[in-house]
Design a protein around this motif. Structure first.
Motif, PDB file in Angstrom:
ATOM      1  N   LEU A 276      84.380  74.230  58.077  1.00 59.77           N
ATOM      2  CA  LEU A 276      85.691  73.795  57.610  1.00 59.77           C
ATOM      3  C   LEU A 276      86.790  74.756  58.040  1.00 59.77           C
ATOM      4  CD1 LEU A 276      84.766  72.612  53.997  1.00 59.77           C
ATOM      5  CD2 LEU A 276      85.420  71.166  55.929  1.00 59.77           C
ATOM      6  N   VAL A 277      86.525  76.053  57.905  1.00 64.93           N
ATOM      7  CA  VAL A 277      87.529  77.056  58.281  1.00 64.93           C
ATOM      8  C   VAL A 277      87.761  77.046  59.788  1.00 64.93           C
ATOM      9  CG1 VAL A 277      88.016  79.532  58.379  1.00 64.93           C
ATOM     10  CG2 VAL A 277      87.097  78.516  56.280  1.00 64.93           C
ATOM     11  N   ALA A 278      86.667  77.021  60.570  1.00 63.27           N
ATOM     12  CA  ALA A 278      86.807  77.017  62.029  1.00 63.27           C
ATOM     13  C   ALA A 278      87.577  75.791  62.493  1.00 63.27           C
ATOM     14  CB  ALA A 278      85.429  77.057  62.682  1.00 63.27           C
ATOM     15  N   GLY A 279      87.259  74.638  61.897  1.00 64.64           N
ATOM     16  CA  GLY A 279      87.969  73.422  62.274  1.00 64.64           C
ATOM     17  C   GLY A 279      89.433  73.467  61.886  1.00 64.64           C
ATOM     18  N   ALA A 280      89.721  73.951  60.685  1.00 63.28           N
ATOM     19  CA  ALA A 280      91.112  74.015  60.213  1.00 63.28           C
ATOM     20  C   ALA A 280      91.939  74.966  61.064  1.00 63.28           C
ATOM     21  CB  ALA A 280      91.135  74.448  58.745  1.00 63.28           C
ATOM     22  N   VAL A 281      91.377  76.129  61.382  1.00 66.43           N
ATOM     23  CA  VAL A 281      92.088  77.089  62.232  1.00 66.43           C
ATOM     24  C   VAL A 281      92.367  76.475  63.602  1.00 66.43           C
ATOM     25  CG1 VAL A 281      91.869  79.296  63.447  1.00 66.43           C
ATOM     26  CG2 VAL A 281      91.222  79.128  61.039  1.00 66.43           C
ATOM     27  N   SER A 282      91.401  75.739  64.132  1.00 65.65           N
ATOM     28  CA  SER A 282      91.584  75.116  65.440  1.00 65.65           C
ATOM     29  C   SER A 282      92.674  74.048  65.396  1.00 65.65           C
ATOM     30  CB  SER A 282      90.259  74.497  65.905  1.00 65.65           C
ATOM     31  OG  SER A 282      90.266  74.246  67.278  1.00 65.65           O
ATOM     32  N   VAL A 305      92.333  71.052  71.498  1.00 63.50           N
ATOM     33  CA  VAL A 305      91.916  72.081  70.542  1.00 63.50           C
ATOM     34  C   VAL A 305      92.158  71.578  69.118  1.00 63.50           C
ATOM     35  CG1 VAL A 305      92.265  74.463  69.780  1.00 63.50           C
ATOM     36  CG2 VAL A 305      92.405  73.899  72.221  1.00 63.50           C
ATOM     37  N   LEU A 306      93.305  70.937  68.927  1.00 61.48           N
ATOM     38  CA  LEU A 306      93.612  70.348  67.615  1.00 61.48           C
ATOM     39  C   LEU A 306      92.662  69.195  67.299  1.00 61.48           C
ATOM     40  CD1 LEU A 306      97.151  69.369  66.323  1.00 61.48           C
ATOM     41  CD2 LEU A 306      95.262  67.763  66.181  1.00 61.48           C
ATOM     42  N   GLN A 307      92.487  68.297  68.259  1.00 62.51           N
ATOM     43  CA  GLN A 307      91.695  67.095  68.011  1.00 62.51           C
ATOM     44  C   GLN A 307      90.241  67.421  67.677  1.00 62.51           C
ATOM     45  OE1 GLN A 307      93.093  64.109  67.879  1.00 62.51           O
ATOM     46  NE2 GLN A 307      95.111  64.746  68.596  1.00 62.51           N
ATOM     47  N   PHE A 308      89.641  68.352  68.423  1.00 56.21           N
ATOM     48  CA  PHE A 308      88.250  68.702  68.154  1.00 56.21           C
ATOM     49  C   PHE A 308      88.111  69.549  66.891  1.00 56.21           C
ATOM     50  CE2 PHE A 308      87.768  67.529  72.652  1.00 56.21           C
ATOM     51  CZ  PHE A 308      86.702  66.661  72.521  1.00 56.21           C
ATOM     52  N   GLY A 309      89.192  70.207  66.503  1.00 51.70           N
ATOM     53  CA  GLY A 309      89.180  70.879  65.210  1.00 51.70           C
ATOM     54  C   GLY A 309      88.971  69.890  64.085  1.00 51.70           C
ATOM     55  N   LEU A 310      89.592  68.714  64.184  1.00 56.75           N
ATOM     56  CA  LEU A 310      89.394  67.675  63.177  1.00 56.75           C
ATOM     57  C   LEU A 310      87.949  67.193  63.144  1.00 56.75           C
ATOM     58  CD1 LEU A 310      92.575  65.434  63.575  1.00 56.75           C
ATOM     59  CD2 LEU A 310      91.962  66.839  61.594  1.00 56.75           C
ATOM     60  N   VAL A 311      87.325  67.102  64.313  1.00 52.71           N
ATOM     61  CA  VAL A 311      85.921  66.682  64.370  1.00 52.71           C
ATOM     62  C   VAL A 311      85.036  67.678  63.633  1.00 52.71           C
ATOM     63  CG1 VAL A 311      83.960  66.290  65.920  1.00 52.71           C
ATOM     64  CG2 VAL A 311      86.226  65.403  66.520  1.00 52.71           C
ATOM     65  N   VAL A 312      85.271  68.967  63.851  1.00 54.71           N
ATOM     66  CA  VAL A 312      84.467  69.995  63.191  1.00 54.71           C
ATOM     67  C   VAL A 312      84.722  69.992  61.693  1.00 54.71           C
ATOM     68  CG1 VAL A 312      84.045  72.484  63.042  1.00 54.71           C
ATOM     69  CG2 VAL A 312      84.297  71.397  65.275  1.00 54.71           C
ATOM     70  N   VAL A 313      85.957  69.776  61.281  1.00 49.66           N
ATOM     71  CA  VAL A 313      86.276  69.656  59.856  1.00 49.66           C
ATOM     72  C   VAL A 313      85.485  68.501  59.240  1.00 49.66           C
ATOM     73  CG1 VAL A 313      88.084  68.914  58.265  1.00 49.66           C
ATOM     74  CG2 VAL A 313      88.537  70.754  59.884  1.00 49.66           C
TER      75      VAL A 313
END
Length: 500
Positions: A276-282, A305-313
């Motif tokens: 969650l943190v890694a995705g949010a930071v991204s 970078v933003l879009q894949f951050g949402l995937v990780v979240v």
């Protein structure tokens, strides 16, 4: 029918030799490569049809025991990404690729073979092998761009990509030490027996996640992507933007829920928090970095970078709606970015249109291009009725179901960040009249008159026609996926339900 899983990898892998056999005959190379790609697409369709009729497919090459053989598997989720790989490869090859060499066409097929292998493999070590096949092909394809900048970008991509693959391989080694098996199915039953909170298991997940995070290009592991995509030829950047990070993201989803399983995230809450943190930071860093870009293709690369951050979240939320949203986002992002990179790459190559300012008032010269680009950009923002909206909606629903209000706010905030950078591009294309003559865009009137302007001041070029066509197709696809997103979610549902 399960033998189709082997053929869908073997056909492009063995077919990669064919362009090299014809040497410098570019027409023969194009025909052979195109034929292989069409066959592989037909195989991907056949796999999807077989999954629809029979459910999950599995196959072990040579009928060896799964513990030592090359295991392959396909389910409803796999079939969609396999179609994405095969369909994108043949579409960009036909519509965007113009310079054909035996070397380049062979690399194209190797990349497709590697990504297809990542999609259907049922073995964590073979996933590494296929990642390396696709990675080596990608590095070399980036290097086919002209100039020292392309060579430097390819070298940086090679170094960072190798580091990511090495971390992933170390994680696989820890899994083997802990369980004695590399089969995904075997690992899913062995890990709970030794304890999810085992140091080896936790360390393996951290290494695997970071290794794939490099391939996905999460912040701050993203540094290879902007230069690699901005300096590549239009066809290469389109193929890479569509597939490389997308399939790595698919791999992270599958490994998290099929190998480590939902029980791991429950028993090791620190892993879920880290995702969650890694995705949010991204998401936040990617949005800020994107807003600072003036080069269009770098802007598109940073926005990933933003879009894949949402995937990780969404993976960290680990609710059915969120995981479904992650899969929908992966598909919609792939279609959107592939179309945008292809279109803007073609215009950068032919007309030297590279910065946002170069597209000032572009709607007058290319109205179809501008409208299609606006529709595709709307999917990146997450506006209805596009697939991007559907993906974000599912993730937001997952956050609400998990009572994670911070993540729900993050999803809304990501839409606002995306709207800022997309709005700047679209506003420049539609309303900015600071560039009144297209000759300013390419730096010389004589060049423009012969190559750009004719018949009433509109841009006329095969590249512009192809760019507009590719964007129009991408726009139709993202809208169709958005309108029928409930059907796509229903297709994913049996697999997601089994994971969670």
């Amino acid at each position: 029918m399960s033998v189709l899983l082997a053929l869908v990898v073997a056909v492009p892998l063995l077919g990669a030799v064919l362009p090299l056999l014809v040497g410098r005959r570019s027409r023969a190379s194009r025909l052979l490569t195109g034929g292989v790609l069409f066959v592989q697409f037909g195989l991907a369709v056949a796999v999807t049809a077989a999954v629809s009729r029979h459910g999950r497919l599995s196959y072990v090459v040579g009928a060896l025991p799964s513990e030592v053989g090359i295991g392959l598997a396909a389910d409803a989720v796999t079939s969609v990404f396999l179609l994405l790989v095969a369909g994108s490869a043949v579409a960009f090859f036909v519509a965007v690729r113009t310079e054909h060499t035996a070397y380049g066409d062979s690399l194209w097929l190797l990349l497709v073979a590697g990504l297809s292998g990542v999609t259907v493999t049922a073995d964590v070590f073979n996933l590494y092998v296929f990642l390396e096949i696709s990675g080596l092909a990608a590095y070399a394809l980036v290097a086919t761009g002209r100039g020292a900048s392309a060579a430097l970008a390819a070298f940086r991509y090679l170094l960072v990509g190798t580091a990511g693959a090495t971390l992933y391989l170390l994680g696989v080694g820890y899994l083997y030490v802990a369980t004695g098996t590399l089969s995904m199915a075997g690992l899913s039953t062995a890990l709970p027996a030794i304890g999810y909170d085992s140091t080896l298991v936790v360390a393996s997940f951290a290494l695997v996640a970071v290794g794939l995070g490099v391939k996905i290009a999460l912040f701050p592991l993203h540094t290879w992507k902007p230069a690699a995509y901005a300096t590549s030829p239009a066809d290469v950047s389109a193929l890479l933007a569509t597939l490389v990070s997308t399939i790595a993201g698919y791999g992270l989803v599958r490994l998290t829920f099929e190998v480590y399983t939902f029980g791991f995230l429950t028993d090791v809450p620190a892993a879920r928090v880290a995702l969650l943190v890694a995705g949010a930071v991204s998401v936040v860093a990617g949005g800020i970095l994107t807003l600072r870009q003036t080069d269009v293709r770098r802007l598109l690369a940073y926005s990933s970078v933003l879009q894949f951050g949402l995937v990780v979240v969404a993976i960290g939320l680990a609710t059915p709606a969120a995981v479904t949203g992650a899969l929908v986002l992966l598909v919609s992002h792939a279609v959107s970015k592939g179309g945008l990179f292809a279109a803007f790459g073609l215009l950068a190559s032919d007309f030297d249109l590279k910065t946002v300012a170069d597209y000032a008032g572009f709607v007058r010269d290319a109205p179809l291009f501008t409208v299609a680009a606006s529709v595709v950009f709307a999917s990146l923002v997450g506006l209805p009725p596009t697939a991007g909206f559907a993906g974000k909606w599912y993730v937001a629903l997952g956050a609400v179901a998990a009572e994670s209000w911070t993540i729900a706010a993050l999803v809304v905030g990501s839409t606002l960040l995306s709207l800022l950078y997309v709005g700047r591009v679209v506003e420049t294309m539609v309303f900015d009249s600071s560039t009144t003559d297209a000759s300013d865009r390419v730096g010389g009137e004589s060049t423009v008159q012969s190559h750009v302007r004719a018949d009433g001041g509109r841009l006329h070029s095969g590249s512009l026609t192809r760019a507009s066509f590719v964007l129009a197709v991408a726009g139709v696809v993202v809208v169709a996926l958005g309108l029928w997103s409930s059907d796509l979610a229903a297709w994913f549902h049996p697999v997601v339900e089994g994971w969670l």
